[in-house]
Design a protein around this motif. Structure first.
Motif, PDB file in Angstrom:
ATOM      1  N   VAL A 215       0.837  -1.208   0.000  1.00  0.00           N
ATOM      2  CA  VAL A 215       0.000   0.000   0.000  1.00  0.00           C
ATOM      3  C   VAL A 215       0.866   1.250   0.000  1.00  0.00           C
ATOM      4  N   ARG A 216       1.963   1.229   0.745  1.00  0.00           N
ATOM      5  CA  ARG A 216       2.870   2.380   0.767  1.00  0.00           C
ATOM      6  C   ARG A 216       3.426   2.658  -0.626  1.00  0.00           C
ATOM      7  N   ALA A 217       3.816   1.599  -1.353  1.00  0.00           N
ATOM      8  CA  ALA A 217       4.343   1.773  -2.707  1.00  0.00           C
ATOM      9  C   ALA A 217       3.265   2.303  -3.652  1.00  0.00           C
ATOM     10  N   ALA A 218       2.030   1.814  -3.495  1.00  0.00           N
ATOM     11  CA  ALA A 218       0.938   2.286  -4.351  1.00  0.00           C
ATOM     12  C   ALA A 218       0.628   3.753  -4.096  1.00  0.00           C
ATOM     13  N   LEU A 219       0.660   4.180  -2.834  1.00  0.00           N
ATOM     14  CA  LEU A 219       0.437   5.588  -2.513  1.00  0.00           C
ATOM     15  C   LEU A 219       1.538   6.470  -3.103  1.00  0.00           C
ATOM     16  N   ALA A 220       2.773   5.989  -3.037  1.00  0.00           N
ATOM     17  CA  ALA A 220       3.885   6.755  -3.616  1.00  0.00           C
ATOM     18  C   ALA A 220       3.701   6.910  -5.117  1.00  0.00           C
ATOM     19  N   ARG A 221       3.239   5.855  -5.775  1.00  0.00           N
ATOM     20  CA  ARG A 221       2.988   5.945  -7.214  1.00  0.00           C
ATOM     21  C   ARG A 221       1.825   6.896  -7.509  1.00  0.00           C
ATOM     22  N   GLU A 266      -7.139   9.354  -1.912  1.00  0.00           N
ATOM     23  CA  GLU A 266      -8.449   9.262  -2.561  1.00  0.00           C
ATOM     24  C   GLU A 266      -8.314   8.938  -4.047  1.00  0.00           C
ATOM     25  N   ARG A 267      -7.290   9.478  -4.702  1.00  0.00           N
ATOM     26  CA  ARG A 267      -7.068   9.127  -6.110  1.00  0.00           C
ATOM     27  C   ARG A 267      -6.771   7.637  -6.251  1.00  0.00           C
ATOM     28  N   LEU A 268      -6.008   7.091  -5.310  1.00  0.00           N
ATOM     29  CA  LEU A 268      -5.704   5.659  -5.352  1.00  0.00           C
ATOM     30  C   LEU A 268      -6.961   4.836  -5.136  1.00  0.00           C
ATOM     31  N   TRP A 269      -7.767   5.184  -4.133  1.00  0.00           N
ATOM     32  CA  TRP A 269      -8.992   4.408  -3.878  1.00  0.00           C
ATOM     33  C   TRP A 269      -9.918   4.457  -5.085  1.00  0.00           C
ATOM     34  N   ALA A 289     -15.418   6.154  -0.017  1.00  0.00           N
ATOM     35  CA  ALA A 289     -16.594   6.817   0.549  1.00  0.00           C
ATOM     36  C   ALA A 289     -16.236   7.595   1.800  1.00  0.00           C
ATOM     37  N   TYR A 290     -15.408   7.009   2.653  1.00  0.00           N
ATOM     38  CA  TYR A 290     -15.019   7.699   3.886  1.00  0.00           C
ATOM     39  C   TYR A 290     -14.232   8.964   3.576  1.00  0.00           C
ATOM     40  N   SER A 291     -13.274   8.859   2.663  1.00  0.00           N
ATOM     41  CA  SER A 291     -12.468  10.024   2.306  1.00  0.00           C
ATOM     42  C   SER A 291     -13.329  11.140   1.737  1.00  0.00           C
ATOM     43  N   ALA A 292     -14.241  10.773   0.819  1.00  0.00           N
ATOM     44  CA  ALA A 292     -15.119  11.782   0.223  1.00  0.00           C
ATOM     45  C   ALA A 292     -16.042  12.395   1.268  1.00  0.00           C
ATOM     46  N   TYR A 293     -16.553  11.556   2.161  1.00  0.00           N
ATOM     47  CA  TYR A 293     -17.494  12.034   3.175  1.00  0.00           C
ATOM     48  C   TYR A 293     -16.841  13.063   4.080  1.00  0.00           C
ATOM     49  N   VAL A 294     -15.660  12.752   4.619  1.00  0.00           N
ATOM     50  CA  VAL A 294     -15.081  13.661   5.616  1.00  0.00           C
ATOM     51  C   VAL A 294     -14.619  14.976   5.001  1.00  0.00           C
ATOM     52  N   ARG A 295     -14.401  15.011   3.679  1.00  0.00           N
ATOM     53  CA  ARG A 295     -14.067  16.299   3.066  1.00  0.00           C
ATOM     54  C   ARG A 295     -15.310  17.001   2.520  1.00  0.00           C
ATOM     55  N   GLY A 296     -16.503  16.430   2.777  1.00  0.00           N
ATOM     56  CA  GLY A 296     -17.746  17.112   2.454  1.00  0.00           C
ATOM     57  C   GLY A 296     -18.341  16.798   1.107  1.00  0.00           C
ATOM     58  N   ASP A 297     -17.837  15.767   0.400  1.00  0.00           N
ATOM     59  CA  ASP A 297     -18.372  15.412  -0.914  1.00  0.00           C
ATOM     60  C   ASP A 297     -19.404  14.303  -0.745  1.00  0.00           C
ATOM     61  N   GLY A 298     -20.616  14.686  -0.331  1.00  0.00           N
ATOM     62  CA  GLY A 298     -21.678  13.722  -0.093  1.00  0.00           C
ATOM     63  C   GLY A 298     -22.068  12.909  -1.311  1.00  0.00           C
ATOM     64  N   PRO A 299     -22.224  13.530  -2.511  1.00  0.00           N
ATOM     65  CA  PRO A 299     -22.602  12.733  -3.681  1.00  0.00           C
ATOM     66  C   PRO A 299     -21.617  11.618  -4.005  1.00  0.00           C
TER      67      PRO A 299
END
Length: 366
Positions: A215-221, A266-269, A289-299
Motif C-alpha cells: 500500500v505504501r508503494a501504491a500511494l507513492a505511485r 483518494e485518487r488511489l482508492w 466513501a469515507y475520504s469523500a465524506y469527511v471532506r464534504g463530498d456527499g454525492p
C-alpha cells in the motif's frame, strides 16, 4: 455568502437567487436535473452556505412523506435558514405559479414546525444560461440565470482543481468497473493468493509487513500520478486492504480532509474501485466513501457506498457509512473514526502544499 477552503476563506456573493441557482452545480459537484435541493444557511444571520442536500423529485402524492424523510438530514445541518430550489418540470402557463408547489408547501411546513426560516423557495426548469427562474412565494419575483460556467463560483471551483460534472450519471461513471475479463483474471489471482498466503483474522508480522509495503508503494505511485497497476498488483493490494490494521491506517489517510496526502489516497482508492473485483471491491469503495465524506463530498460518498454494498451487501464499514449518510452525520463527527488510527506507516517524505477543497459540503448522498 462564503465558502471555505484549506487555503483560507473565499467570499462568493450568492445572495441573489439567480446567482445561487447558477452556483448549485459547483456546490454539489454536478449539474442537477429533476431534483429538489435544500441549501442550508448557517450562522446567526443565515449568511453562509453550510451544506446542500439534493434528492430526486418525488412522485405526485408522496410529497408529505418525502418532506418528513428530509427532516432529519436538514436538522443535522443545524440551519439558520433554508433555501428550497426545485430543478425540473415544464414552465408554468401565464398567470400560474411554478410546478411542484405541493412539494414546496410540504417542505415549508416541516421547516416551520421546527422554527427554521425559509430564506427562498425557487424554481428553474434546468441549470443553464438564460433559463427563466421563478419564486414560489413572491409574485413577480424571477429572472434569467447567468452562465453557470462563467460565474465566480465556477472560477473558484476551477482554481481549486475541482471537477463539476454535467450530470449525476457522468459523476457516477468515475466508479464504473473495468471490463469483465480483467476483473475475472484478478478474481482468480485473489483466490490463489488467499490460499497461498493463509490470510486470517490475525495475520502474522510477515504478511502485515508485506501488506503495508504494497500500500505504501501504491500511494507513492499515486502521488506521482501513476494509477495503472498490473493484475498481480491489484490482487496484492486487495488482500492488503482486507487486513484490519492496514484498513485502519488507510482510514487515517483521509485526515486532514483535503490535504495533499488525503487527495493522493483518494485518487488511489478511486482507481482501485474500478479495478478490484467483487467482493473485495467493497473495502476500497468504503475507503473512497469515507475520504469523500469527511471532506464534504456527499454525492461521491453516496455513490461509493452504493458500489461497496453492491459488491458486499453485509460489509460492515459500508453499512456504517450508509447509515451516516442517511442521517446526515456531520463530516467532522465521522472524521473522529479515522482520527483514532495511525497512517504513519503508509507515508514517506511529501510536499506539504495544501490544495483547496469544495467549500460547501452536501449534507447527504446526493
Amino acid at each position: 455568502m462564503t465558502t471555505s477552503s484549506t487555503t483560507g476563506i473565499t467570499t462568493v456573493d450568492l445572495r441573489a437567487p439567480g446567482q445561487l441557482l447558477a452556483a448549485l452545480p459547483h456546490l454539489i459537484g454536478f449539474r442537477p436535473a429533476d431534483s429538489v435541493l435544500a441549501v442550508v444557511h448557517s450562522g446567526s444571520s443565515a449568511s453562509r452556505v453550510g451544506c446542500v442536500l439534493r434528492a430526486d423529485l418525488p412522485e405526485p402524492g408522496h410529497e408529505t412523506g418525502f418532506a418528513l424523510q428530509l427532516e432529519q438530514p436538514l436538522l443535522a445541518g443545524e440551519p439558520g435558514g433554508v433555501t428550497i430550489a426545485v430543478v425540473g418540470g415544464d414552465p408554468p402557463e401565464q398567470g400560474t405559479g411554478p410546478p411542484y408547489a405541493t412539494l414546496v408547501g410540504a417542505l415549508t411546513a416541516v421547516l416551520g414546525e421546527r422554527g427554521i426560516p425559509l430564506v427562498h423557495a425557487l424554481w428553474v426548469p434546468e441549470i443553464r444560461e438564460g433559463a427563466r427562474w421563478r419564486c414560489y412565494d413572491e409574485p413577480g419575483c424571477g429572472g434569467r440565470l447567468p452562465d453557470p460556467d462563467s460565474s465566480v463560483m465556477a472560477a473558484v471551483s476551477a482554481h481549486a482543481g475541482l471537477v463539476t460534472f454535467a450530470s449525476r450519471e457522468e459523476m457516477a461513471e468515475q466508479l464504473a468497473p473495468d471490463d469483465e475479463p480483467a476483473l475475472s483474471r484478478r478474481a482468480a489471482l485473489l483466490d490463489v493468493a488467499v490460499d497461498l498466503l493463509g490470510v486470517t483474522a490475525e495475520p502474522g508480522p510477515a504478511l502485515l509487513g508485506r501488506a503495508f509495503t504494497a500500500v505504501r508503494a501504491a500511494l507513492a505511485r499515486a502521488a506521482r500520478g501513476e494509477l495503472t497497476f498490473s493484475d498481480q498488483e491489484i490482487a496484492e493490494l486487495a488482500i492488503a486492504l482486507e487486513l484490519a490494521d492496514v484498513r485502519d491506517a488507510c482510514l487515517a489517510t483521509a485526515l486532514p480532509p483535503g490535504g495533499p496526502r488525503a487527495a493522493t489516497a483518494e485518487r488511489l482508492w478511486l482507481a482501485l474501485v474500478r479495478a478490484t473485483p467483487k467482493p473485495e471491491r467493497a473495502q476500497v469503495a468504503s475507503l473512497l466513501a469515507y475520504s469523500a465524506y469527511v471532506r464534504g463530498d456527499g454525492p461521491l460518498a453516496g455513490m461509493a457506498v452504493e458500489r461497496a454494498l453492491e459488491a458486499h451487501p453485509d460489509h460492515v464499514l459500508a453499512g456504517l457509512l450508509a447509515r451516516a449518510l442517511a442521517h446526515a452525520m456531520p463530516p467532522a463527527k465521522l472524521a473522529k473514526l479515522g482520527g483514532t488510527c495511525d497512517a504513519s506507516a503508509l507515508w514517506g517524505p511529501e510536499d506539504e502544499e495544501e490544495p483547496p477543497t469544495r467549500g460547501s459540503p452536501p449534507c447527504g448522498p446526493g
